[in-house]
Enzyme design. Structure first.
Site, PDB file in Angstrom:
ATOM      1  N   ASN A   1       0.856  -1.198   0.000  1.00 23.94           N
ATOM      2  CA  ASN A   1       0.000   0.000   0.000  1.00 23.94           C
ATOM      3  C   ASN A   1       0.890   1.246   0.000  1.00 23.94           C
ATOM      4  O   ASN A   1       1.418   1.632   1.038  1.00 23.94           O
ATOM      5  CB  ASN A   1      -0.910   0.002   1.230  1.00 23.94           C
ATOM      6  CG  ASN A   1      -1.753   1.272   1.309  1.00 23.94           C
ATOM      7  OD1 ASN A   1      -1.720   2.106   0.406  1.00 23.94           O
ATOM      8  ND2 ASN A   1      -2.518   1.403   2.386  1.00 23.94           N
TER       9      ASN A   1
ATOM     10  N   SER B   1       2.303  -2.926   4.577  1.00 26.25           N
ATOM     11  CA  SER B   1       1.182  -2.013   4.830  1.00 26.25           C
ATOM     12  C   SER B   1       0.948  -1.863   6.326  1.00 26.25           C
ATOM     13  O   SER B   1       1.689  -2.403   7.145  1.00 26.25           O
ATOM     14  CB  SER B   1      -0.081  -2.610   4.213  1.00 26.25           C
ATOM     15  OG  SER B   1      -0.436  -3.793   4.918  1.00 26.25           O
ATOM     16  N   GLY B   2      -0.133  -1.167   6.637  1.00 26.98           N
ATOM     17  CA  GLY B   2      -0.615  -1.153   8.018  1.00 26.98           C
ATOM     18  C   GLY B   2      -1.610  -2.291   8.201  1.00 26.98           C
ATOM     19  O   GLY B   2      -1.696  -3.187   7.346  1.00 26.98           O
ATOM     20  N   ASP B   3      -2.385  -2.227   9.279  1.00 30.36           N
ATOM     21  CA  ASP B   3      -3.344  -3.297   9.547  1.00 30.36           C
ATOM     22  C   ASP B   3      -4.490  -3.329   8.537  1.00 30.36           C
ATOM     23  O   ASP B   3      -5.086  -4.373   8.300  1.00 30.36           O
ATOM     24  CB  ASP B   3      -3.924  -3.136  10.959  1.00 30.36           C
ATOM     25  CG  ASP B   3      -2.871  -3.402  12.024  1.00 30.36           C
ATOM     26  OD1 ASP B   3      -2.137  -4.392  11.893  1.00 30.36           O
ATOM     27  OD2 ASP B   3      -2.780  -2.613  12.982  1.00 30.36           O
TER      28      ASP B   3
ATOM     29  N   GLY C   1       2.575   1.040   7.938  1.00 29.21           N
ATOM     30  CA  GLY C   1       1.349   1.825   8.059  1.00 29.21           C
ATOM     31  C   GLY C   1       1.388   2.708   9.295  1.00 29.21           C
ATOM     32  O   GLY C   1       2.417   2.823   9.960  1.00 29.21           O
TER      33      GLY C   1
ATOM     34  N   ASP D   1     -10.136   7.800  17.203  1.00 32.33           N
ATOM     35  CA  ASP D   1      -9.608   7.145  16.005  1.00 32.33           C
ATOM     36  C   ASP D   1     -10.219   7.739  14.733  1.00 32.33           C
ATOM     37  O   ASP D   1      -9.500   8.075  13.785  1.00 32.33           O
ATOM     38  CB  ASP D   1      -9.950   5.642  16.106  1.00 32.33           C
ATOM     39  CG  ASP D   1      -9.094   4.781  15.193  1.00 32.33           C
ATOM     40  OD1 ASP D   1      -8.026   5.250  14.779  1.00 32.33           O
ATOM     41  OD2 ASP D   1      -9.500   3.643  14.900  1.00 32.33           O
TER      42      ASP D   1
ATOM     43  N   ASP E   1     -11.673  -2.505  13.357  1.00 30.89           N
ATOM     44  CA  ASP E   1     -10.359  -2.549  12.707  1.00 30.89           C
ATOM     45  C   ASP E   1     -10.035  -1.243  11.976  1.00 30.89           C
ATOM     46  O   ASP E   1      -9.482  -1.243  10.875  1.00 30.89           O
ATOM     47  CB  ASP E   1     -10.280  -3.734  11.726  1.00 30.89           C
ATOM     48  CG  ASP E   1     -10.287  -5.079  12.449  1.00 30.89           C
ATOM     49  OD1 ASP E   1     -10.068  -5.091  13.670  1.00 30.89           O
ATOM     50  OD2 ASP E   1     -10.516  -6.108  11.798  1.00 30.89           O
TER      51      ASP E   1
HETATM   52  P1  ADP Z   1      -2.557   2.881   7.719  1.00 30.17           P
HETATM   53  O1  ADP Z   1      -2.037   2.062   8.852  1.00 30.17           O
HETATM   54  O2  ADP Z   1      -1.738   4.115   7.494  1.00 30.17           O
HETATM   55  O3  ADP Z   1      -4.019   3.176   7.843  1.00 30.17           O
HETATM   56  P2  ADP Z   1      -3.029   0.726   5.821  1.00 30.17           P
HETATM   57  O4  ADP Z   1      -2.029   0.014   4.994  1.00 30.17           O
HETATM   58  O5  ADP Z   1      -3.668   0.004   6.929  1.00 30.17           O
HETATM   59  O6  ADP Z   1      -2.324   2.044   6.378  1.00 30.17           O
HETATM   60  O7  ADP Z   1      -4.115   1.273   4.807  1.00 30.17           O
HETATM   61  C1  ADP Z   1      -5.156   2.116   5.125  1.00 30.17           C
HETATM   62  C2  ADP Z   1      -6.191   2.111   4.039  1.00 30.17           C
HETATM   63  O8  ADP Z   1      -5.645   2.562   2.812  1.00 30.17           O
HETATM   64  C3  ADP Z   1      -6.770   0.743   3.739  1.00 30.17           C
HETATM   65  O9  ADP Z   1      -8.112   0.712   4.167  1.00 30.17           O
HETATM   66  C4  ADP Z   1      -6.672   0.612   2.227  1.00 30.17           C
HETATM   67  O10 ADP Z   1      -7.879   0.176   1.666  1.00 30.17           O
HETATM   68  C5  ADP Z   1      -6.410   2.002   1.755  1.00 30.17           C
HETATM   69  N1  ADP Z   1      -5.669   2.034   0.498  1.00 30.17           N
HETATM   70  C6  ADP Z   1      -4.932   1.056  -0.062  1.00 30.17           C
HETATM   71  N2  ADP Z   1      -4.377   1.478  -1.222  1.00 30.17           N
HETATM   72  C7  ADP Z   1      -4.773   2.747  -1.387  1.00 30.17           C
HETATM   73  C8  ADP Z   1      -4.534   3.723  -2.407  1.00 30.17           C
HETATM   74  N3  ADP Z   1      -3.782   3.458  -3.479  1.00 30.17           N
HETATM   75  N4  ADP Z   1      -5.093   4.948  -2.227  1.00 30.17           N
HETATM   76  C9  ADP Z   1      -5.836   5.219  -1.162  1.00 30.17           C
HETATM   77  N5  ADP Z   1      -6.109   4.341  -0.173  1.00 30.17           N
HETATM   78  C10 ADP Z   1      -5.589   3.120  -0.285  1.00 30.17           C
END
Ligand code: ADP
Ligand code: MG
Length: 373
Positions: free
Chosen positions: A19, A76-78, A108, A169, A350
């Protein structure tokens, strides 16, 4: 011989989901500099896919030919991990698909799952160590909970929260420009303008926690959940849902308990860590079939602030304002506004809003069932 057996357990082909927008937008750099060199040296081949939009990871997990891979690794994050679990469980071959090993490298804002895994292995929660754990094929089983509200049904591996933590949150999103300060800043705002939510939480306590709450009678739980969630569609949908709730069927009869009144926060956690520096559920275990429940009903503001500071090492559970228990199943029924209490509130699953509850009607109730590993 042991070495050969260990080598057989190691993944050889991975689907890597990255991500680029998670956390500080560093996932590409983390992958190129810390993850890829280790995979190359270890001879692990991979297909790299970047997530392009919200739920893209879920779509990919739903459609991917799983026979091509030994595991799915999220950089990525969670959030992306949760999407992958949901995608796998929405497949028609979900019983097979959910056995696919999942890995995660912290990239993340919230990295609660990987922090919980690394802490459990006594390792620092950094990308290289997380990648090593994947290369070595270290695995452990994880409980998944079914969450149902109105027509919405999803699967949770991390947490469900209502009240103070959900408000911080989700509502602090509008202060994203502050960077990592936003959570601390908004925590102060919310504590000094504290909201109390009225409602009731019902649960099946784990053995040893029967002392919490007052007994209530819930008849034929699975039927009532199928009814409450409005699931009256095809037999297949019904079968799948009741399969997911299968942990509650069988010969045992469960004693439901209930706590009603005003709440500052209700927080369910499946693993110990919520992020890299917040440990809401120090006693949570990955696959014990239970979720840990943290409840704060009444608490003076200064004590509440000190309690929130103690979340960093789990010491908050010793506070006399905290009720901490383990549950098999859980139902949240936000209530009507009474006196100084606020109506409704956000239910955060989540890190995503399950739905903004308006209080009052049965439709707003959220159900959470801890399902097996
Ligand atoms: P964080 O911990 O910063 O929230 P995550 O990896 O958990 O990071 O992702 C957060 C959200 O970003 C997820 O719900 C995912 O669906 C969304 N996401 C993934 N790819 C993209 C993208 N290309 N643009 C915008 N949002 C995205
Ligand atoms: Mg558990």
């Amino acid at each position: 011989i042991q070495r050969c057996l260990d080598a057989l357990e190691r993944p050889k082909r991975l689907l890597v989901l990255l991500n680029p927008f998670g956390g500080n937008k560093c996932a590409r750099q983390i992958f190129q500099e810390e993850v890829k060199p280790l995979l190359d040296v270890a001879g692990v081949s991979f297909t790299l896919e970047e997530t392009q939009f919200r739920n893209h990871a879920k779509d990919m997990a739903k459609a991917v030919d799983l026979s091509q891979y030994d595991g799915i690794l999220c950089i990525s994050g969670d959030g992306v991990l949760v999407e992958v679990v949901n995608g796998l469980l929405e497949r028609s071959d979900w019983e097979h698909a959910i056995k696919m090993p999942l890995g995660i490298v912290p990239a993340g804002t919230g990295n609660g799952m990987v922090k919980s895994l690394m802490e459990d292995a006594d390792e620092p929660c950094i990308a290289t160590n997380a990648t090593f754990a994947v290369i070595k094929g270290h695995k452990r089983a994880l409980d998944v909970a079914v969450v149902a509200q109105g027509q919405v049904r999803s699967f949770s591996v991390l947490m469900l929260t209502w009240g103070l933590i959900a408000d911080i949150d989700i509502e602090s999103e509008k202060y994203r420009w502050m960077g990592s300060m936003r959570l601390d800043f908004y925590t102060f705002v919310r504590v000094f303008r504290l909201r109390h939510y009225s409602g009731s939480v019902s649960f099946i306590p784990a053995p040893g926690y029967e002392g919490y709450g007052d007994p209530i009678c819930i008849e034929n739980e699975n039927e009532s959940i199928l009814h409450d969630t409005g699931i009256n569609g095809t037999e297949e949908v019904k079968r799948k849902t009741s399969d997911c709730l299968g942990a509650l069927t069988g010969p045992e009869t469960y004693e439901w308990k209930s706590i009603s009144g005003q709440f500052i926060m209700v927080w369910l956690h499946n693993v110990p860590w919520g992020s890299q520096d917040v440990m809401p559920a120090p006693q949570a275990e990955f696959s014990d079939g239970y979720v840990d429940l943290v409840i704060v009903q009444q608490c003076p503001k200064w004590s509440l602030l000190s309690l929130l500071v103690k979340l960093k090492d789990g010491a908050h559970v010793k506070s006399r304002y905290v009720q901490y228990l383990k549950v098999k199943a859980f139902r949240l029924s936000p209530g009507e506004r009474t006196g100084s209490s606020v109506q409704g509130g956000i239910i955060d699953v989540d890190g995503e809003v399950l739905a903004k509850s308006k209080g009052s009607s049965g439709d707003n109730r959220a159900h959470l069932m801890s399902y097996g590993p």
